[in-house]
Enzyme design. Structure first.
Site: not given
Ligand code: KIV
Length: 290
Positions: A51, A89, A119, A121, A189
């Site tokens: 994000s 992420d 993380k 997806e 989410e």
């Molecule tokens: O990128 C992000 O901030 C996320 C959150 C919304 C969990 O994946």
């Protein structure tokens, strides 16, 4: 005296929290000062989310975010936060080409940036295999199901997932598959809260909700949304705890006015020469040069 080292939050600690019914508090951060504030507030887990692309770098969605951008910002967060577990992420296309490249990219978060986990997806068959490989390579992985923003071009828009039976069943299965593949936690989410409760009860690993209601084992929000730093559209699930945009706007407008009107800088915010003779000497030498 050496500074006392604050113990870092660990994955077993987060698992114990789930067992004891204690909520896990998570938040995103993308830079050093924010990471410090987030740490001071007692947040358990920081996600350096992709994000980043939308709230910090000004992209329309998360697709353009690169590994280099993620690593750069993650390093700053790691320098700022001591106690929270930090998760990096994996941005779009950092885990789509080959298993080798995925492992290399994921390991950069741990080795170069200093996170404790990554993380990813999604929960397709291929994704589950990748996650197994990462876990095998000692890289802890957080899963992410429900609305997955990196699928934006497939989805067309960001909207709640799992309202109907077929999609709800898929989400439950995805979460179970991810747990089997070895994730240590799963982000849920934008799904209905009743579905999030079922998923949470069916998992041994903690669920971390964003737009998934109160029954998850933990909650996460995007920092800029929570503090009102982002000025645009806010989804229904965001609760604003501050108005940073409003506060900054007021401060900057005052600054502009003060500079224009000669109110800033005043005597209090300026320096003086040590002795008046120095001033006389400067003026004298300046005159001579003219
Ligand atoms: O990128 C992000 O901030 C996320 C959150 C919304 C969990 O994946």
């Amino acid at each position: 005296m050496a500074e006392k080292k604050i113990p870092k939050i660990t994955i077993p600690y987060l698992h114990a929290k789930k067992k004891q019914g204690e909520k896990i508090v998570a938040l995103t951060a993308y830079d050093f000062p924010t990471a410090k504030i987030v740490d001071e507030a007692g947040i358990d887990l920081i996600l350096v989310g992709d994000s980043l692309g939308m709230v910090v770098l000004g992209y329309e969605n998360t697709i353009p975010v690169t590994m280099e951008e993620m690593i750069h910002h993650t390093k700053a967060v790691v320098r700022g936060a001591q106690r929270p577990l930090i998760v990096g992420d994996m941005p779009y296309f950092s885990f789509h080409m080959s298993v080798d490249e995925t492992v290399r990219n994921a390991s950069r978060f741990l080795k170069e940036a200093g996170t404790q986990a990554v993380k990813i997806e999604g929960a397709s068959k291929k994704r589950l295999k990748l996650i197994e490989t990462l876990v095998e390579a000692e890289i802890p992985v957080m899963g992410h199901v429900g609305l997955t923003p990196q699928s934006i071009y497939h989805l067309g828009q960001f909207k709640v997932k799992g309202k109907e039976i077929a999609e709800a069943k898929t989400i439950i299965q995805n979460a179970k598959d991810l747990e089997k593949a070895g994730v240590f936690s799963i982000v849920l989410e934008c799904i209905p809260m009743e579905l999030a409760r079922e998923v949470t009860h069916s998992l041994n690993v903690p669920s971390i909700g964003i737009g998934a209601g109160p029954y998850c084992d933990g909650q996460i929000l995007v920092f800029h949304d929570l503090v009102g730093y982002a000025n645009g559209y806010l989804p229904k699930f965001v609760k604003r705890y501050a108005d940073i945009h409003g506060g900054l706007n007021k401060a900057l407008t005052e600054y502009v006015e003060d500079v224009k009107n000669g109110k800033f800088p005043d005597d209090q915010h300026s320096y003086h020469l040590k002795k008046t003779e120095v001033l006389e000497q400067i003026i004298g030498e300046n005159k001579e040069r003219k």
